[in-house]
Design an enzyme around this catalytic site. Structure first.
Site, PDB file in Angstrom:
ATOM      1  N   SER A 100       0.904  -1.260   0.628  1.00 55.50           N
ATOM      2  CA  SER A 100       0.069  -0.153   0.097  1.00 55.50           C
ATOM      3  C   SER A 100       1.482   1.487  -0.131  1.00 55.50           C
ATOM      4  O   SER A 100       0.092   2.643   0.364  1.00 55.50           O
ATOM      5  CB  SER A 100      -1.023  -0.025   1.544  1.00 55.50           C
ATOM      6  OG  SER A 100      -0.216   0.501   2.318  1.00 55.50           O
ATOM      7  N   LYS A 158       0.269   4.235   6.951  1.00 53.99           N
ATOM      8  CA  LYS A 158      -0.364   5.296   5.973  1.00 53.99           C
ATOM      9  C   LYS A 158       0.362   6.755   5.988  1.00 53.99           C
ATOM     10  O   LYS A 158       0.817   7.512   7.128  1.00 53.99           O
ATOM     11  CB  LYS A 158      -1.429   4.954   6.012  1.00 53.99           C
ATOM     12  CG  LYS A 158      -2.557   3.874   5.732  1.00 53.99           C
ATOM     13  CD  LYS A 158      -1.897   2.965   4.328  1.00 53.99           C
ATOM     14  CE  LYS A 158      -3.027   2.180   4.043  1.00 53.99           C
ATOM     15  NZ  LYS A 158      -2.297   0.876   4.944  1.00 53.99           N
TER      16      LYS A 158
END
Length: 206
Positions: free
Chosen positions: A116, A153
């Site tokens: 990701s 993230k």
């Protein structure tokens, strides 16, 4: 032409001697290593390395090397664009611990699984250095627990809402529904090519 004596050069001579002999050179041996005739010059350089944290003395006055001196030599710059002429020159000695970690007592390593964050250059198998105890700002990469699951993230805050965004368009933006806990801020990424050993702990970025 005599090579100009600099702190990185003197440090590298002692470091190379230690790697070969597994001991610190004597003052007599340093005369030859440094290319000087006077022990007062050797004393000058030893004291300079002690002041700069590369050498340390114990209570009996015996010298030993510190992690700072046992770092890696920095030989200059290299272009990642068009090729250019370059000369190898010892510029400094760098300890990777000092270079990568500003607060060792608050830092830890995680190994990444998942893709990701590939858009930010963080790939599966990379190690990330994470620092606890800091308040994240917009754009920081954080390790966070969202509704009971951990992820890595980009951090983004708008008003009272916090969003976690991937660096891969295949992953949606995350907004905590119940609970969000920041475990730390990613301060560095480490990638080893042709690695033979891997840490056992794994961490998913998805």
């Amino acid at each position: 032409m005599e090579e100009r004596r600099t702190t990185p050069l003197i440090a590298s001579r002692i470091r190379d001697f230690f790697i070969t002999r597994r001991r610190v050179p004597t003052y007599e041996e340093m005369l030859g290593l440094f290319g000087v005739r006077s022990k007062s010059v050797v004393h000058f350089w030893v004291e300079k390395l002690v002041r700069e944290g590369m050498l340390i003395r114990d209570e009996k006055g015996r010298l030993s090397l510190t992690p700072r001196l046992m770092g890696i030599p920095l030989l200059g710059d290299v272009t990642a664009g068009f090729p250019s002429a370059a000369e190898e020159e010892l510029c400094d000695i760098i300890s990777l611990d000092d270079y990568l970690i500003s607060r060792p007592e608050a830092s830890f390593l995680l190994r990444v699984t998942g893709d990701s964050m590939v858009g930010e250059g963080i790939r599966p198998g990379d190690l990330v250095i994470v620092e606890r105890g800091q308040t994240p700002a917009n754009g920081d990469i954080v390790v966070a627990e969202v509704d009971g699951e951990w992820t890595m993230k980009f951090f983004r805050k708008e008003g009272d809402k916090v969003f976690l965004e991937a660096a891969n368009p295949n992953y949606p933006i995350i907004e905590a529904k119940e609970e969000l806990r920041i475990g730390g801020i990613v301060t560095a990424v480490i990638r080893k090519y042709h690695r033979n050993q891997r840490p056992r702990s794994r961490f998913r970025s998805k």
